[in-house]
Write a protein that holds these residues in place. Structure first.
Motif, PDB file in Angstrom:
ATOM      1  N   VAL A 281      83.101  77.890   3.419  1.00 43.36           N
ATOM      2  CA  VAL A 281      82.138  77.080   2.670  1.00 43.36           C
ATOM      3  C   VAL A 281      81.286  78.028   1.836  1.00 43.36           C
ATOM      4  O   VAL A 281      80.654  78.940   2.368  1.00 43.36           O
ATOM      5  CB  VAL A 281      81.248  76.238   3.616  1.00 43.36           C
ATOM      6  N   SER A 282      81.290  77.828   0.526  1.00 42.51           N
ATOM      7  CA  SER A 282      80.567  78.702  -0.389  1.00 42.51           C
ATOM      8  C   SER A 282      79.063  78.437  -0.355  1.00 42.51           C
ATOM      9  O   SER A 282      78.622  77.350   0.009  1.00 42.51           O
ATOM     10  CB  SER A 282      81.071  78.502  -1.820  1.00 42.51           C
ATOM     11  N   LEU A 283      78.312  79.450  -0.770  1.00 39.92           N
ATOM     12  CA  LEU A 283      76.881  79.302  -1.007  1.00 39.92           C
ATOM     13  C   LEU A 283      76.665  79.035  -2.479  1.00 39.92           C
ATOM     14  O   LEU A 283      77.423  79.535  -3.318  1.00 39.92           O
ATOM     15  CB  LEU A 283      76.119  80.582  -0.632  1.00 39.92           C
TER      16      LEU A 283
ATOM     17  N   GLN B   2      71.375  70.363  -4.534  1.00 39.74           N
ATOM     18  CA  GLN B   2      72.257  69.516  -3.739  1.00 39.74           C
ATOM     19  C   GLN B   2      72.367  68.147  -4.415  1.00 39.74           C
ATOM     20  O   GLN B   2      71.367  67.543  -4.793  1.00 39.74           O
ATOM     21  CB  GLN B   2      71.665  69.381  -2.335  1.00 39.74           C
ATOM     22  N   ARG B   3      73.593  67.660  -4.557  1.00 37.23           N
ATOM     23  CA  ARG B   3      73.820  66.367  -5.206  1.00 37.23           C
ATOM     24  C   ARG B   3      73.839  65.254  -4.161  1.00 37.23           C
ATOM     25  O   ARG B   3      74.120  65.512  -2.994  1.00 37.23           O
ATOM     26  CB  ARG B   3      75.148  66.381  -5.959  1.00 37.23           C
ATOM     27  N   PRO B   4      73.559  64.020  -4.572  1.00 34.58           N
ATOM     28  CA  PRO B   4      73.607  62.911  -3.624  1.00 34.58           C
ATOM     29  C   PRO B   4      74.974  62.834  -2.943  1.00 34.58           C
ATOM     30  O   PRO B   4      76.007  62.957  -3.597  1.00 34.58           O
ATOM     31  CB  PRO B   4      73.369  61.672  -4.499  1.00 34.58           C
ATOM     32  N   GLY B   5      74.963  62.665  -1.622  1.00 37.26           N
ATOM     33  CA  GLY B   5      76.203  62.564  -0.867  1.00 37.26           C
ATOM     34  C   GLY B   5      76.723  63.894  -0.351  1.00 37.26           C
ATOM     35  O   GLY B   5      77.603  63.912   0.512  1.00 37.26           O
ATOM     36  N   GLU B   6      76.215  64.998  -0.868  1.00 39.12           N
ATOM     37  CA  GLU B   6      76.659  66.307  -0.393  1.00 39.12           C
ATOM     38  C   GLU B   6      75.944  66.673   0.902  1.00 39.12           C
ATOM     39  O   GLU B   6      74.756  66.372   1.068  1.00 39.12           O
ATOM     40  CB  GLU B   6      76.402  67.389  -1.439  1.00 39.12           C
ATOM     41  N   VAL B   7      76.678  67.314   1.792  1.00 42.57           N
ATOM     42  CA  VAL B   7      76.132  67.714   3.089  1.00 42.57           C
ATOM     43  C   VAL B   7      76.026  69.237   3.120  1.00 42.57           C
ATOM     44  O   VAL B   7      77.022  69.937   2.906  1.00 42.57           O
ATOM     45  CB  VAL B   7      77.042  67.223   4.240  1.00 42.57           C
ATOM     46  N   ASP B   8      74.806  69.729   3.364  1.00 39.94           N
ATOM     47  CA  ASP B   8      74.603  71.179   3.459  1.00 39.94           C
ATOM     48  C   ASP B   8      75.427  71.715   4.623  1.00 39.94           C
ATOM     49  O   ASP B   8      75.398  71.180   5.728  1.00 39.94           O
ATOM     50  CB  ASP B   8      73.114  71.481   3.677  1.00 39.94           C
TER      51      ASP B   8
ATOM     52  N   TYR C 156      78.679  72.722   0.523  1.00 45.88           N
ATOM     53  CA  TYR C 156      78.170  74.056   0.198  1.00 45.88           C
ATOM     54  C   TYR C 156      77.055  74.381   1.178  1.00 45.88           C
ATOM     55  O   TYR C 156      76.509  73.489   1.834  1.00 45.88           O
ATOM     56  CB  TYR C 156      77.552  74.098  -1.218  1.00 45.88           C
ATOM     57  N   HIS C 157      76.694  75.657   1.219  1.00 45.24           N
ATOM     58  CA  HIS C 157      75.422  76.069   1.809  1.00 45.24           C
ATOM     59  C   HIS C 157      74.486  76.219   0.619  1.00 45.24           C
ATOM     60  O   HIS C 157      74.755  77.024  -0.282  1.00 45.24           O
ATOM     61  CB  HIS C 157      75.546  77.406   2.548  1.00 45.24           C
ATOM     62  N   PHE C 158      73.403  75.446   0.594  1.00 48.81           N
ATOM     63  CA  PHE C 158      72.491  75.469  -0.540  1.00 48.81           C
ATOM     64  C   PHE C 158      71.356  76.451  -0.266  1.00 48.81           C
ATOM     65  O   PHE C 158      70.655  76.335   0.753  1.00 48.81           O
ATOM     66  CB  PHE C 158      71.939  74.065  -0.805  1.00 48.81           C
ATOM     67  N   VAL C 159      71.188  77.439  -1.144  1.00 47.19           N
ATOM     68  CA  VAL C 159      70.160  78.463  -0.981  1.00 47.19           C
ATOM     69  C   VAL C 159      69.434  78.661  -2.300  1.00 47.19           C
ATOM     70  O   VAL C 159      69.930  78.274  -3.363  1.00 47.19           O
ATOM     71  CB  VAL C 159      70.769  79.822  -0.518  1.00 47.19           C
TER      72      VAL C 159
ATOM     73  N   ARG D 194      74.636  80.117  -9.311  1.00 47.24           N
ATOM     74  CA  ARG D 194      75.480  81.119  -8.668  1.00 47.24           C
ATOM     75  C   ARG D 194      76.241  80.502  -7.502  1.00 47.24           C
ATOM     76  O   ARG D 194      75.726  79.626  -6.816  1.00 47.24           O
ATOM     77  CB  ARG D 194      74.630  82.292  -8.183  1.00 47.24           C
ATOM     78  N   TYR D 195      77.456  80.998  -7.310  1.00 46.99           N
ATOM     79  CA  TYR D 195      78.337  80.553  -6.231  1.00 46.99           C
ATOM     80  C   TYR D 195      78.923  81.793  -5.580  1.00 46.99           C
ATOM     81  O   TYR D 195      79.313  82.728  -6.279  1.00 46.99           O
ATOM     82  CB  TYR D 195      79.480  79.695  -6.788  1.00 46.99           C
ATOM     83  N   GLY D 196      79.000  81.807  -4.254  1.00 46.23           N
ATOM     84  CA  GLY D 196      79.564  82.968  -3.585  1.00 46.23           C
ATOM     85  C   GLY D 196      80.194  82.623  -2.247  1.00 46.23           C
ATOM     86  O   GLY D 196      79.841  81.625  -1.603  1.00 46.23           O
ATOM     87  N   THR D 197      81.145  83.464  -1.847  1.00 43.33           N
ATOM     88  CA  THR D 197      81.835  83.307  -0.570  1.00 43.33           C
ATOM     89  C   THR D 197      81.296  84.305   0.426  1.00 43.33           C
ATOM     90  O   THR D 197      81.445  85.521   0.226  1.00 43.33           O
ATOM     91  CB  THR D 197      83.350  83.559  -0.732  1.00 43.33           C
ATOM     92  N   PRO D 198      80.624  83.845   1.496  1.00 43.35           N
ATOM     93  CA  PRO D 198      80.103  84.786   2.487  1.00 43.35           C
ATOM     94  C   PRO D 198      81.240  85.516   3.198  1.00 43.35           C
ATOM     95  O   PRO D 198      82.233  84.898   3.601  1.00 43.35           O
ATOM     96  CB  PRO D 198      79.291  83.914   3.445  1.00 43.35           C
ATOM     97  N   ARG D 199      81.106  86.817   3.325  1.00 44.41           N
ATOM     98  CA  ARG D 199      82.149  87.666   3.891  1.00 44.41           C
ATOM     99  C   ARG D 199      82.323  87.472   5.395  1.00 44.41           C
ATOM    100  O   ARG D 199      83.435  87.349   5.898  1.00 44.41           O
ATOM    101  CB  ARG D 199      81.781  89.134   3.597  1.00 44.41           C
TER     102      ARG D 199
END
Length: 196
Positions: A45-47, A52-58, A62-65, A89-94
């Motif tokens: 799950v990317s950061l 956050q858009r309606p219906g999206e689950v943190d 995504y992880h919203f930061v 920005r979008y990123g993949t946690p290692r």
């Protein structure tokens, strides 16, 4: 990379598979079907710094930061890859990806070409799979069919898609998305090394 003895219950192919492809090719739909077919695969799950858009689950979509937290993670080299798109920005946690692989679970990551190239540099053993349309005309139809976007935006997306498709030679395998279930099954075979 993990390997296993026969009968240990741990798959021999516990590595990262990156799924990429042009906008409109159906990456999210195929990956969703793959998740349904084999829930044991780890899905990264990317950061993102976007709202956050309606219906999206943190933690699910995504992880919203905020940008400050994202910048801290960039400085700490906590991402396998990251990019900026449309001001966010979008990123993949290692760490979660590496932990899944170390535990014997194959991991999958759905990202764009730029991110796939970064992963290739960071983890040369990762498997890169490009999802491609059955034809260029099919992709054009998918991107223009909605009729809700500005023609200039569609033209830009098509130009980007053409460049992305030109990068097929950088990938380890291609999966043609003619049928979602079939494409997901082919992807599952590539990930696990066993036929579906």
């Amino acid at each position: 990379m993990n390997s296993s003895e026969p009968g240990t219950g741990v798959r021999a192919r516990s590595r990262l598979t990156v799924v990429s492809g042009p906008s409109g090719v159906g990456k999210s739909t195929v990956v969703a079907e793959l998740r349904r077919m084999d829930p044991s695969i780890f899905f990264s799950v990317s950061l993102t710094t976007r709202a956050q858009r309606p219906g999206e689950v943190d933690g699910s979509h995504y992880h919203f930061v905020d940008r400050a937290r994202f910048d801290e993670m960039v400085a700490a080299q906590a991402f396998l890859e990251w990019a900026e798109y449309a001001g966010n920005r979008y990123g993949t946690p290692r760490r979660p990806v590496l932990e899944a692989i170390d535990s014997g679970r194959p991991a999958i990551l759905e990202i764009e070409l730029q991110g796939a190239r970064q992963v290739r540099a960071a983890m040369p053993e990762a498997q890169l799979v490009m999802l491609v349309p059955p034809s260029w005309e099919t992709l054009v139809g998918r991107l223009t069919g909605r009729g809700t976007e500005d023609p200039a935006v569609v033209a830009h997306r098509l130009a980007v898609a053409e460049k992305e498709l030109d990068a097929q030679g950088e990938f380890d395998a291609l999966v043609v998305n003619t049928d979602v279930k079939q494409a997901a099954g082919e992807l599952l075979t590539l990930i696990t090394g066993t036929a579906v």
